[in-house]
Design a protein around this motif. Structure first.
Motif, mmCIF file in Angstrom:
data_model
loop_
_atom_site.group_PDB
_atom_site.id
_atom_site.type_symbol
_atom_site.label_atom_id
_atom_site.label_comp_id
_atom_site.label_asym_id
_atom_site.label_seq_id
_atom_site.Cartn_x
_atom_site.Cartn_y
_atom_site.Cartn_z
ATOM 1 N N THR A 13 -4.508 6.168 2.584
ATOM 2 C CA THR A 13 -4.073 4.880 2.051
ATOM 3 C C THR A 13 -4.432 4.767 0.585
ATOM 4 O O THR A 13 -5.563 5.027 0.194
ATOM 5 C CB THR A 13 -4.731 3.726 2.822
ATOM 6 N N TYR A 52 -5.949 0.263 -6.748
ATOM 7 C CA TYR A 52 -6.408 1.583 -7.208
ATOM 8 C C TYR A 52 -5.577 2.016 -8.407
ATOM 9 O O TYR A 52 -4.353 1.926 -8.379
ATOM 10 C CB TYR A 52 -6.284 2.609 -6.075
ATOM 11 N N GLU A 95 0.866 -1.177 0.000
ATOM 12 C CA GLU A 95 0.000 0.000 0.000
ATOM 13 C C GLU A 95 0.900 1.224 0.000
ATOM 14 O O GLU A 95 2.051 1.163 0.428
ATOM 15 C CB GLU A 95 -0.904 0.028 1.240
ATOM 16 N N ARG A 140 -2.805 -9.515 4.835
ATOM 17 C CA ARG A 140 -4.247 -9.644 5.019
ATOM 18 C C ARG A 140 -4.471 -10.446 6.294
ATOM 19 O O ARG A 140 -3.613 -11.199 6.752
ATOM 20 C CB ARG A 140 -4.878 -10.371 3.826
ATOM 21 N N ASP A 147 -4.647 1.823 -2.010
ATOM 22 C CA ASP A 147 -4.638 0.362 -2.114
ATOM 23 C C ASP A 147 -3.969 -0.078 -3.411
ATOM 24 O O ASP A 147 -3.940 0.665 -4.397
ATOM 25 C CB ASP A 147 -6.070 -0.173 -2.068
ATOM 26 N N CYS A 148 -3.465 -1.319 -3.403
ATOM 27 C CA CYS A 148 -2.723 -1.813 -4.561
ATOM 28 C C CYS A 148 -3.608 -2.018 -5.791
ATOM 29 O O CYS A 148 -3.090 -2.126 -6.898
ATOM 30 C CB CYS A 148 -1.954 -3.085 -4.217
#
Length: 144
Positions: A81, A86, A58, A120, A83-84
């Motif tokens: 943040t 986006y 991230e 995660r 996110d990967c």
């Protein structure tokens, strides 16, 4: 080393680490015209940058300490943040916490971006949590 794919649609150079020990890179405003941030006003500032982060990472958008200390300008949702998954333009929510107007010009360094790996997690339910010395001591429980 983490590799980040970058599309730079701004007139600015690609973000760089300012020093060898820097954890993040400064992002610059990409504006058609200067933006005035009035006292206690928030604005969204575009950067002209688009990134593709590797899975499991991230990007965090953080305030620049000089802007905060000298002018009262900070990132409102700090850390923000990215996110990967986006793929849109990186935009930064700035707020002016001073009593004076602040002008943002195209090319001004407005925040820093730090890349982190993350894991995660999954939930599992329980009826109780393990004991610790702190217990449920919350805000300020250790004093000033």
């Amino acid at each position: 080393m983490i590799k980040v794919k970058l599309i730079n649609k701004s007139n600015n150079s690609a973000p760089e680490f300012a020093t060898e020990g820097a954890a993040g890179v400064d992002l610059k405003a990409f504006l058609e015209e200067s933006v005035v941030i009035k006292p206690f006003e928030r604005v969204v500032i575009p950067t002209g940058l688009y990134i593709e982060l590797p899975q499991g990472t991230e990007a965090q958008i953080r305030p620049r300490s000089g802007l905060a200390a000298k002018y009262g300008i900070t990132v409102l949702n700090s850390p923000g943040t990215i996110d990967c998954d986006y793929r849109g333009e990186i935009k930064v929510v700035l707020i002016n916490l001073s009593n004076d107007e602040f002008v943002v010009n195209s090319g001004d360094r407005i925040c820093q971006m730090v890349i982190h790996k993350f894991e995660r997690f999954e939930w599992y339910f329980s009826e109780q949590l393990g004991d610790t010395t702190r217990g449920n001591g919350g805000f300020g429980h250790t004093g000033i």
